[in-house]
Design a protein around this motif. Structure first.
Motif, PDB file in Angstrom:
ATOM      1  N   LEU A  12       0.833  -1.200   0.000  1.00 29.56           N
ATOM      2  CA  LEU A  12       0.000   0.000   0.000  1.00 29.56           C
ATOM      3  C   LEU A  12       0.867   1.249   0.000  1.00 29.56           C
ATOM      4  O   LEU A  12       0.570   2.228  -0.707  1.00 29.56           O
ATOM      5  CB  LEU A  12      -0.926  -0.010   1.212  1.00 29.56           C
ATOM      6  CG  LEU A  12      -1.855   1.198   1.361  1.00 29.56           C
ATOM      7  CD1 LEU A  12      -2.832   1.266   0.200  1.00 29.56           C
ATOM      8  CD2 LEU A  12      -2.606   1.125   2.691  1.00 29.56           C
ATOM      9  N   ARG A  15       2.134   1.783  -3.524  1.00 33.02           N
ATOM     10  CA  ARG A  15       1.072   2.168  -4.457  1.00 33.02           C
ATOM     11  C   ARG A  15       0.543   3.570  -4.188  1.00 33.02           C
ATOM     12  O   ARG A  15       0.069   4.246  -5.101  1.00 33.02           O
ATOM     13  CB  ARG A  15      -0.061   1.148  -4.406  1.00 33.02           C
ATOM     14  CG  ARG A  15       0.328  -0.185  -5.047  1.00 33.02           C
ATOM     15  CD  ARG A  15      -0.824  -1.160  -5.123  1.00 33.02           C
ATOM     16  NE  ARG A  15      -1.175  -1.680  -3.816  1.00 33.02           N
ATOM     17  CZ  ARG A  15      -2.339  -1.469  -3.206  1.00 33.02           C
ATOM     18  NH1 ARG A  15      -3.263  -0.707  -3.776  1.00 33.02           N
ATOM     19  NH2 ARG A  15      -2.585  -2.002  -2.035  1.00 33.02           N
ATOM     20  N   THR A  16       0.644   4.016  -2.952  1.00 33.13           N
ATOM     21  CA  THR A  16       0.191   5.368  -2.620  1.00 33.13           C
ATOM     22  C   THR A  16       1.000   6.415  -3.376  1.00 33.13           C
ATOM     23  O   THR A  16       0.490   7.489  -3.718  1.00 33.13           O
ATOM     24  CB  THR A  16       0.308   5.606  -1.097  1.00 33.13           C
ATOM     25  OG1 THR A  16      -0.572   4.689  -0.434  1.00 33.13           O
ATOM     26  CG2 THR A  16      -0.074   7.024  -0.716  1.00 33.13           C
ATOM     27  N   GLN A  17       2.271   6.096  -3.673  1.00 36.51           N
ATOM     28  CA  GLN A  17       3.137   7.048  -4.375  1.00 36.51           C
ATOM     29  C   GLN A  17       3.001   6.971  -5.894  1.00 36.51           C
ATOM     30  O   GLN A  17       3.521   7.836  -6.598  1.00 36.51           O
ATOM     31  CB  GLN A  17       4.607   6.785  -3.977  1.00 36.51           C
ATOM     32  CG  GLN A  17       4.870   6.890  -2.483  1.00 36.51           C
ATOM     33  CD  GLN A  17       4.438   8.228  -1.908  1.00 36.51           C
ATOM     34  OE1 GLN A  17       4.691   9.281  -2.497  1.00 36.51           O
ATOM     35  NE2 GLN A  17       3.785   8.195  -0.754  1.00 36.51           N
ATOM     36  N   ARG A  20      -0.256   9.361  -8.611  1.00 34.09           N
ATOM     37  CA  ARG A  20      -0.946  10.192  -7.625  1.00 34.09           C
ATOM     38  C   ARG A  20      -1.931  11.161  -8.265  1.00 34.09           C
ATOM     39  O   ARG A  20      -3.054  11.337  -7.782  1.00 34.09           O
ATOM     40  CB  ARG A  20       0.065  10.951  -6.760  1.00 34.09           C
ATOM     41  CG  ARG A  20       0.826  10.047  -5.796  1.00 34.09           C
ATOM     42  CD  ARG A  20       1.801  10.850  -4.955  1.00 34.09           C
ATOM     43  NE  ARG A  20       1.121  11.777  -4.077  1.00 34.09           N
ATOM     44  CZ  ARG A  20       0.737  11.481  -2.849  1.00 34.09           C
ATOM     45  NH1 ARG A  20       0.955  10.271  -2.354  1.00 34.09           N
ATOM     46  NH2 ARG A  20       0.146  12.382  -2.095  1.00 34.09           N
ATOM     47  N   LYS A  23      -5.028   9.305  -9.433  1.00 38.81           N
ATOM     48  CA  LYS A  23      -5.880   8.889  -8.320  1.00 38.81           C
ATOM     49  C   LYS A  23      -6.633  10.072  -7.717  1.00 38.81           C
ATOM     50  O   LYS A  23      -7.788   9.937  -7.293  1.00 38.81           O
ATOM     51  CB  LYS A  23      -5.036   8.166  -7.269  1.00 38.81           C
ATOM     52  CG  LYS A  23      -4.519   6.828  -7.759  1.00 38.81           C
ATOM     53  CD  LYS A  23      -3.557   6.183  -6.786  1.00 38.81           C
ATOM     54  CE  LYS A  23      -3.035   4.867  -7.346  1.00 38.81           C
ATOM     55  NZ  LYS A  23      -2.074   4.210  -6.456  1.00 38.81           N
ATOM     56  N   SER A  47      -5.239   2.302  -2.342  1.00 40.50           N
ATOM     57  CA  SER A  47      -4.644   3.636  -2.411  1.00 40.50           C
ATOM     58  C   SER A  47      -5.564   4.634  -3.107  1.00 40.50           C
ATOM     59  O   SER A  47      -5.567   5.819  -2.762  1.00 40.50           O
ATOM     60  CB  SER A  47      -3.301   3.569  -3.143  1.00 40.50           C
ATOM     61  OG  SER A  47      -3.448   3.015  -4.440  1.00 40.50           O
ATOM     62  N   THR A  48      -6.352   4.198  -4.071  1.00 42.96           N
ATOM     63  CA  THR A  48      -7.259   5.120  -4.760  1.00 42.96           C
ATOM     64  C   THR A  48      -8.480   5.419  -3.900  1.00 42.96           C
ATOM     65  O   THR A  48      -8.930   6.569  -3.824  1.00 42.96           O
ATOM     66  CB  THR A  48      -7.688   4.548  -6.122  1.00 42.96           C
ATOM     67  OG1 THR A  48      -6.532   4.121  -6.845  1.00 42.96           O
ATOM     68  CG2 THR A  48      -8.420   5.606  -6.947  1.00 42.96           C
ATOM     69  N   ALA A  50      -8.456   5.441  -0.758  1.00 42.61           N
ATOM     70  CA  ALA A  50      -7.955   6.323   0.304  1.00 42.61           C
ATOM     71  C   ALA A  50      -7.973   7.778  -0.147  1.00 42.61           C
ATOM     72  O   ALA A  50      -8.243   8.687   0.658  1.00 42.61           O
ATOM     73  CB  ALA A  50      -6.544   5.916   0.713  1.00 42.61           C
ATOM     74  N   GLN A  51      -7.719   8.015  -1.423  1.00 42.31           N
ATOM     75  CA  GLN A  51      -7.792   9.383  -1.947  1.00 42.31           C
ATOM     76  C   GLN A  51      -9.227   9.903  -1.907  1.00 42.31           C
ATOM     77  O   GLN A  51      -9.465  11.087  -1.652  1.00 42.31           O
ATOM     78  CB  GLN A  51      -7.257   9.433  -3.378  1.00 42.31           C
ATOM     79  CG  GLN A  51      -5.761   9.233  -3.497  1.00 42.31           C
ATOM     80  CD  GLN A  51      -4.980  10.357  -2.845  1.00 42.31           C
ATOM     81  OE1 GLN A  51      -5.328  11.528  -2.963  1.00 42.31           O
ATOM     82  NE2 GLN A  51      -3.930  10.000  -2.132  1.00 42.31           N
ATOM     83  N   THR A  99      -1.502  -4.655   2.498  1.00 40.50           N
ATOM     84  CA  THR A  99      -2.529  -3.707   2.057  1.00 40.50           C
ATOM     85  C   THR A  99      -3.260  -3.013   3.207  1.00 40.50           C
ATOM     86  O   THR A  99      -3.982  -2.053   2.973  1.00 40.50           O
ATOM     87  CB  THR A  99      -3.592  -4.422   1.200  1.00 40.50           C
ATOM     88  OG1 THR A  99      -4.213  -5.444   1.987  1.00 40.50           O
ATOM     89  CG2 THR A  99      -2.986  -5.010  -0.057  1.00 40.50           C
TER      90      THR A  99
END
Length: 203
Positions: A12, A15-17, A20, A23, A47-48, A50-51, A99
């Motif tokens: 995770l 993938r968050t980076q 960006r 997302k 990660s998406t 979460a955005q 994750t």
């Protein structure tokens, strides 16, 4: 059997980076599908998604008429808790470290007893042939239960997920109501989405 895709599962944090800006654009569009005051949603780990959480208006989360928010994500639950979300529910289970998702039979059983207005679902791959796929069977079971729990299913996927297959299918295209992406899908996937009557939204 599925041929190796070359898409190893990434953490995770990694993938968050990635992707960006894509997302962020997806999250802004997906927020348009939040139900009205007093509604209920389930938010998948990812990660998406979460955005999307980061862009949910505070007015939808707190006070009278706040949304009821369910999630299988420990990081998302922590963020929502810090925002003083009035109606926040975290599905129980074993935390999958890579994750931050809760998985297992207890998680799936609890989700199956839940009925929400909208599910916001992430995916590792979406293809014309196999629909929505992910590398891990335990997460696939949770995602499948979430899809079945919702009156409307909104999938958040940037273009790196288009026409990608992973080992485990968790939903068909026919189970999806809306695909929110950052770019139009390639022609074969676009045709399959149209046949399945999926609304496709991108900037």
């Amino acid at each position: 059997a599925v041929a190796p895709s070359g898409h190893a599962e990434r953490s995770l944090a990694a993938r968050t980076q990635e992707h960006r800006s894509a997302k962020t654009a997806i999250a802004r569009l997906a927020a348009e599908y939040l139900p009205s005051s007093g509604g209920s949603i389930v938010i998948d780990a990812g990660s998406t998604t979460a955005q999307l959480v980061a862009r949910m208006p505070v007015s939808t989360l707190t006070g009278r008429g706040a949304l009821s928010v369910y999630t299988d994500s420990a990081p998302i639950a922590a963020e929502l808790a810090s925002a003083n979300t009035s109606q926040l529910y975290l599905f129980g289970g074993m935390v999958r470290g890579i994750t931050g998702a809760l998985v297992g039979s207890n998680t799936v059983d609890t989700i199956r007893k839940t009925r929400v207005d909208v599910a916001f679902i992430g995916t590792n791959g979406i293809s014309a042939e196999r629909g929505l796929t992910t590398p891990d069977p335990a997460e696939a079971a949770v995602k499948s239960a979430m899809v079945a729990s919702a009156r409307k299913v909104v999938v958040l996927a940037d273009e790196s997920k288009y026409s990608v297959d992973h080992v485990v299918q968790f939903a068909s295209l026919g189970s999806v109501d809306v695909l929110v992406g950052n770019a139009p899908p390639p022609s074969s996937l676009a045709s399959a989405l149209d046949t399945a009557d999926v609304e496709v939204v991108f900037p």
